[in-house]
Design an enzyme around this catalytic site. Structure first.
Site, short mmCIF file in Angstrom:
data_model
loop_
_atom_site.label_atom_id
_atom_site.label_comp_id
_atom_site.label_asym_id
_atom_site.label_seq_id
_atom_site.Cartn_x
_atom_site.Cartn_y
_atom_site.Cartn_z
N ASP A 1 27.25 45.83 30.39
CA ASP A 1 28.06 45.09 29.41
C ASP A 1 27.51 45.38 28.01
OD1 ASP A 1 29.56 43.23 28.04
OD2 ASP A 1 28.33 41.51 28.67
N ASN B 1 29.48 44.06 25.16
CA ASN B 1 30.11 43.14 24.20
C ASN B 1 29.99 41.67 24.60
OD1 ASN B 1 31.88 43.19 26.28
ND2 ASN B 1 33.73 43.41 25.04
N ASP C 1 30.34 39.71 27.23
CA ASP C 1 31.28 38.86 27.98
C ASP C 1 30.93 38.82 29.47
OD1 ASP C 1 32.01 41.40 28.72
OD2 ASP C 1 34.11 41.24 28.12
N ASP D 1 31.56 47.59 30.47
CA ASP D 1 32.60 48.24 29.65
C ASP D 1 32.20 49.68 29.34
OD1 ASP D 1 30.73 47.95 27.46
OD2 ASP D 1 31.33 45.82 27.44
N ASP E 1 39.85 57.47 38.15
CA ASP E 1 40.53 56.96 39.32
C ASP E 1 42.03 56.99 39.04
OD1 ASP E 1 40.93 55.42 41.74
OD2 ASP E 1 38.90 54.66 41.43
N ASP F 1 43.51 57.33 44.68
CA ASP F 1 43.47 56.13 45.51
C ASP F 1 44.44 56.26 46.70
OD1 ASP F 1 42.40 53.27 45.45
OD2 ASP F 1 44.55 52.87 45.58
N GLU G 1 41.19 59.81 48.44
CA GLU G 1 40.63 58.74 49.25
C GLU G 1 41.45 58.65 50.52
OE1 GLU G 1 39.75 53.96 49.52
OE2 GLU G 1 41.59 54.71 48.64
N HIS H 1 32.78 50.91 46.42
CA HIS H 1 33.03 49.52 46.04
C HIS H 1 33.82 48.76 47.10
CE1 HIS H 1 36.54 51.80 45.12
NE2 HIS H 1 37.24 50.71 44.96
N ASP H 2 34.21 49.41 48.18
CA ASP H 2 34.95 48.74 49.25
C ASP H 2 34.10 48.49 50.49
OD1 ASP H 2 37.34 48.83 47.78
OD2 ASP H 2 37.81 50.84 48.51
C1 NOJ Z 1 41.41 51.58 47.59
C2 NOJ Z 1 40.47 51.06 46.55
O1 NOJ Z 1 39.23 51.71 46.69
C3 NOJ Z 1 40.38 49.57 46.74
O2 NOJ Z 1 39.36 48.99 45.97
C4 NOJ Z 1 41.72 48.97 46.42
O3 NOJ Z 1 41.69 47.59 46.67
C5 NOJ Z 1 42.82 49.63 47.24
N1 NOJ Z 1 42.70 51.04 47.32
C6 NOJ Z 1 44.17 49.34 46.65
O4 NOJ Z 1 44.33 50.07 45.48
#
Ligand code: NOJ
Length: 535
Positions: free
Chosen positions: A27, A29, A31, A35, A104, A206, A269, A330-331
């Site tokens: 971060d 700024n 918040d 960023d 992305d 994605d 992906e 991140h998933d």
């Molecule tokens: C895959 C992304 O990695 C995930 O974070 C997202 O929720 C879904 N696609 C929908 O875009």
């Protein structure tokens, strides 16, 4: 443009990709949310670490129903993350350090607040009506078919005003685009050109395998392997809602857009079994450069399963196709939380010695763990929609741990997701001083991979072993490395049956072993990995 490894190796053959989840990196700024200027402040660190490319999750204007994967404008920057000037500066600063930037791209769906969807839903005869997937109800008023949303519930949402359903593979705030419509295709190709003209080096696309749906929208069959603890989406096999044959023409068109520029790349992906996954390289390599390979994320962590899958993957890649490996994103739960801290070192060695481009996830290099997020602090819609199933992705999305200060150097105010209790021990500043820590180890592995052609463009040769050892050779011209990884916590003996390996240990999870000569039988501690330069 054909880019086989036999011809000139391109940057992603040699390179290591580092994923940044921008809300959580730095971060600038005040918040509590990361960023673009924050990322700029940390580029020297990434250069020091030795990675070659940065992939940032979406930074575009978005209502944030799915934290940026619901895009309301593909060609602008969300004010939370900064301005277009900040973006231009980020790109320039990345290039100045000889690194690459991957954006992305989310072409499967927009936000329900995107002007395209607002138009599309405004009336049945709007020219953009067909840009999305609209369908009448069945006679009894129910959904057009049985398709489910990945995030829980039906995949269809009723629109009272125009009396039709629209399809959304994810949230109802993420309506799916109709990729059978040529205007949709052209609009998204223009988006790609907008960023390519600016100089971005590639896209991570994605949910590429979701982009085209069955033309007749037939029902998906039930999944006989479904169990209660799984996401409700898994009740059905998505045979008609994903991985349709027509996707390959579309990916090839996206590739043509990229190929009009120099050395740009496309990652897809794609969560599919290996034989389906490799079809996304396209016929004659006219598809994705790197269909993401999630094997290290979703296979059981044992030597037998992994070595089988590695060999199967190596065998399935089409001629001229380039492999790749992902350790986290991140998933998914973080690697340290899946296999433990000691085994995560073994995982790092595997990731960075296999043949193919490695993708690592921010914070893995310091051994960040999934952070428990109390129910009242959960942000992720997947977690909120299915609270009893423990599917929230927040634990792997917490702020990067930089130092020992109150908010770990990520921000000077309370971050959007909490830090773990141990951040004063587990952070970049502390680990930079620890030559036995995860960070020093990662950095040495990265450097070794970058400098040694056998490790980045060399051949992969399987070595058959029994028990808990995962073993293979990487070789290029007269240099050969033997990689020995003990996937168990208990000691194990490497006892080759058909060859005689002699050499020197050049890198090890326990650096005390480095420099030692080895021959024939090699004793391995639990959770140990060693890299041997063969004579
Ligand atoms: C895959 C992304 O990695 C995930 O974070 C997202 O929720 C879904 N696609 C929908 O875009």
């Amino acid at each position: 443009m054909k880019d086989t490894q036999q011809e000139k190796p391109l940057w992603w053959h040699k390179g290591i990709i580092y994923q940044i989840y921008p809300r959580s990196f730095q971060d600038s700024n005040h918040d509590g949310i990361g960023d673009l200027n924050g990322i700029i402040q940390r580029l020297d660190y990434l250069q020091w670490l030795g990675v070659s490319a940065v992939w940032i999750s979406p930074i575009y204007p978005s209502p944030m129903a799915d934290y940026g994967y619901d895009i309301a404008d593909y060609c602008a920057i969300h004010p939370l993350f900064g301005t277009m000037d900040d973006f231009d500066r980020l790109l320039e600063e990345i290039h100045r350090r000889d690194m690459k930037l991957i954006l992305d791209l989310v072409p499967n769906h927009t936000s329900s607040e995107h002007p395209w969807f607002l138009e599309s839903r405004s009336s049945k005869d709007n020219p953009k009506r067909d840009w999305y997937i609209w369908k009448d109800a069945k006679e009894d008023g129910s959904e057009p078919n049985n398709w489910l949303s990945v995030f829980g519930g039906s995949g269809w949402e009723w629109d009272e005003d125009t009396q039709q359903y629209y399809y959304h593979a994810f949230l109802k705030e993420q309506p799916d685009l109709n990729w059978r419509n040529p205007e949709v295709q052209e609009a998204m190709f223009d988006v790609m050109r907008f960023w390519l003209d600016k100089g971005v080096d590639g896209f991570r696309v994605d949910v590429m395998w979701h982009m085209v749906k069955d033309e007749e929208l037939r029902d998906n069959p039930p999944n006989p392997e479904y169990q209660e603890h799984m996401a409700t989406y898994e009740k059905l096999v998505p045979a008609y809602s994903t991985d349709q044959p027509e996707i390959h023409d579309i990916v090839a068109k996206m590739r043509q857009v990229l190929d009009a520029y120099d050395e740009r790349m496309m990652i897809g992906e794609i969560y599919l079994p290996v034989h389906r996954l490799v079809t996304y390289y396209g016929s004659d390599n006219n598809g994705a450069h790197l269909p993401f390979n999630f094997m290290l994320v979703n296979q059981d962590w044992n030597a037998r399963t992994l070595s089988l899958h590695i060999d199967e993957y190596e065998g399935a890649i089409p001629p001229g196709g380039w492999p790749n490996w992902v350790i986290g994103n991140h998933d998914q739960p973080r690697i340290t939380s899946r296999v433990g801290y000691s085994q995560a070192k073994v995982a790092a060695m595997l990731l960075l010695t296999l043949r193919g481009t490695p993708t690592m996830y921010y914070g893995d290099e310091i051994g960040m763990r999934d952070v428990p997020i109390p129910p009242e602090e959960v942000q992720d819609p997947q977690g909120l929609n299915m609270p009893d199933k423990d599917l929230s992705r927040d634990p792997a999305r917490t702020p990067m741990q930089w130092d020992t200060s109150e908010f770990s150097g990520f921000s000077d105010t309370k971050p959007w997701l909490r830090l773990p209790d141990n951040f004063r021990r587990v952070n970049v500043e502390v680990q930079k001083e620890d030559e036995y820590g995860m960070l020093s180890y990662y950095r040495r592995l990265i450097r070794m991979r970058q400098e040694e052609p056998a490790l980045h463009i060399g051949d992969y040769v399987p070595v058959i072993t029994k028990g808990s050892l995962l073993t293979f050779i990487r070789k290029h011209e007269d240099r050969q490395y033997l990689v020995l990884l003990n996937l168990s916590h208990r000691p194990s003996l490497f006892r080759p049956e058909h060859a005689n390996y002699t050499g020197t240990i050049v890198l090890a999870t326990d650096p005390e072993r480095e420099g030692a000569r080895v021959e024939q039988n090699i004793s391995m501690s639990g959770d140990e990995g060693i890299l041997i330069l063969l004579d």
